[in-house]
Design an enzyme around this catalytic site. Structure first.
Site, short mmCIF file in Angstrom:
data_model
loop_
_atom_site.label_atom_id
_atom_site.label_comp_id
_atom_site.label_asym_id
_atom_site.label_seq_id
_atom_site.Cartn_x
_atom_site.Cartn_y
_atom_site.Cartn_z
N GLY A 1 27.33 -14.18 -22.07
CA GLY A 1 26.67 -13.33 -20.89
C GLY A 1 26.39 -11.94 -21.52
N GLY B 1 23.38 -9.70 -20.00
CA GLY B 1 23.20 -9.19 -18.68
C GLY B 1 23.54 -7.83 -18.64
N GLN B 2 23.75 -7.04 -17.28
CA GLN B 2 23.99 -5.75 -17.13
C GLN B 2 25.25 -5.58 -17.73
OE1 GLN B 2 24.87 -4.82 -12.82
NE2 GLN B 2 24.82 -2.67 -13.52
N ASP C 1 24.39 -15.81 -25.12
CA ASP C 1 23.78 -16.15 -23.78
C ASP C 1 22.82 -17.07 -23.74
OD1 ASP C 1 22.23 -14.97 -21.29
OD2 ASP C 1 23.74 -13.41 -21.52
N TYR D 1 29.46 -17.10 -3.97
CA TYR D 1 29.91 -16.14 -5.28
C TYR D 1 31.26 -15.75 -4.88
CZ TYR D 1 29.82 -11.95 -7.88
OH TYR D 1 30.28 -11.01 -9.03
N LYS E 1 34.64 -16.94 -7.11
CA LYS E 1 35.53 -16.04 -7.91
C LYS E 1 36.97 -16.01 -7.44
CE LYS E 1 32.56 -13.92 -11.00
NZ LYS E 1 32.67 -13.71 -11.98
#
Ligand code: NAD
Ligand code: SER
Length: 312
Positions: free
Chosen positions: A10, A13-14, A34, A142, A146
């Site tokens: 990932g 990503g941010q 990614d 989500y 999680k």
């Protein structure tokens, strides 16, 4: 330079963008992975692998090829995108994590970081200073994925001796990579809009208070947790961490200290309901006690830094 090879899944990503850049200051080999290409600073700073975390054999090949000893598994579908595509969110967030947990055990990965979120709390959790242990009944896909992920992490620590560590990040604010489809993304977009258009239409109501954190603090917290001696880690699900909490009208006021003619208006959409199910502020006393967590950026400091880094 530490010799261990590190994998960031990932990495485009941010968070992955900034975490990869930071880890490369300390580790000789940091492999960025990614589905999509990262920014040039990440692509040119070390190895990049196009990897789907749902492809378990591809993941195992990558771990073997680079002799990976630490994994930061960041690939996920965030809250707003998850509500639009629950099936995808469940698959990526659950199956992706299970693949990483299993490959880590089978291939002898020494340490794993996987982020959780404030979205594990729900409408029945206490809203203010939400404690580490409390009622947790998330009502977003989500949050559900999680919370299940937290239990899997604790299970792999207890039953398979995997050194897995996790933080419940609040909404993260940064300028290097855009937000990834979360409910807290307004707190990123508002700075770009303020600098470039001097106006912003917010998808949350003016007084919606949420826990937030500047990326520099989030990266520092992540590295602090990963470097802490194992005997100091008493939470193997995920630690609460906090920095600031604010509303859209408060961040707009902080921006107006720099850009006096900045205008904000409000058109709440489906993300309002998600935000209202989350805490307003977080009690992070266990993280502070166990490994010395303390944030450095308040709203004023992060506003100044964001606006200084965004070009017109
Ligand atoms: P992001 O959406 O910006 O980045 C996620 C990255 O994962 C993307 O680059 C995407 O291409 C990649 N990805 C998605 N599916 C993939 C797959 N199947 N295989 C490989 N890569 C895939 O998200 P982010 O904000 O950087 O968040 C990273 C992690 O931190 C997530 O687990 C998220 O839940 C958690 N988190 C983020 C925040 C936040 O405010 N940004 C807050 C709490 C928790
Ligand atoms: N920032 C994230 C989101 O809004 C919280 O995990 O989805």
């Amino acid at each position: 330079m530490q010799p261990e090879a590190v994998l960031v899944i990932g990495a485009s990503g941010q968070i992955g963008t900034e975490l990869t850049i930071e880890l490369r200051k300390y580790y000789r080999t940091v492999v960025a992975a990614d589905l999509k290409m990262p920014i040039s600073e990440v692509a040119e700073g070390g190895p990049f692998v196009r990897l789907d975390v749902l492809n378990r054999s591809g993941l195992a090949d990558c771990i073997r090829k680079y002799q990976i000893q630490q994994i930061y598994h960041l690939a996920a579908i965030l809250s707003a995108t998850g509500e639009k595509n629950p099936e995808l969110a469940w698959r990526v967030n659950m199956k992706g994590l299970r693949n990483v947990l299993d490959c880590s055990v089978t291939l002898g990965v020494k340490k794993l970081f996987w982020p959780s979120t404030i979205a594990v709390f729900g409408p029945n959790s206490p809203k203010k200073h939400t404690p580490q242990w409390t009622i947790m009944e998330p009502n977003t896909i989500y949050g559900i994925s999680k919370l299940a992920g937290e239990r899997w992490c604790d299970y792999y620590y207890q039953k398979k001796n995997l050194d897995v560590r996790s933080l419940r990040y609040p909404g993260l604010i940064s300028y290097k990579a855009p937000g990834g489809g979360g409910t807290t993304d307004y707190a990123i977009d508002i700075f770009f809009a303020a600098k470039r258009q001097r106006r912003y239409t917010c998808f949350l109501k003016a007084d919606t208070r949420l826990p937030m954190m500047y990326m520099a603090d989030a990266i520092r917290a992540t590295l602090m947790l990963m470097e802490a001696p194992a005997e100091r880690i008493t939470v193997r699900s995920a630690y609460n961490i906090a920095a600031v909490d604010f509303t859209p009208e408060e961040v707009a006021a902080a921006i107006r200290d720099h850009i006096p003619d900045f205008v904000i208006d409000f058109e709440p959409d489906f993300r309002q309901q998600i935000a209202e199910s989350w805490p307003e502020s977080i009690d992070d006393s266990i993280a502070r006690r166990d490994w010395g967590w303390k944030p450095l950026f308040d709203l004023k400091a992060l506003t100044t830094d964001m606006l200084a880094h965004i070009s017109v």
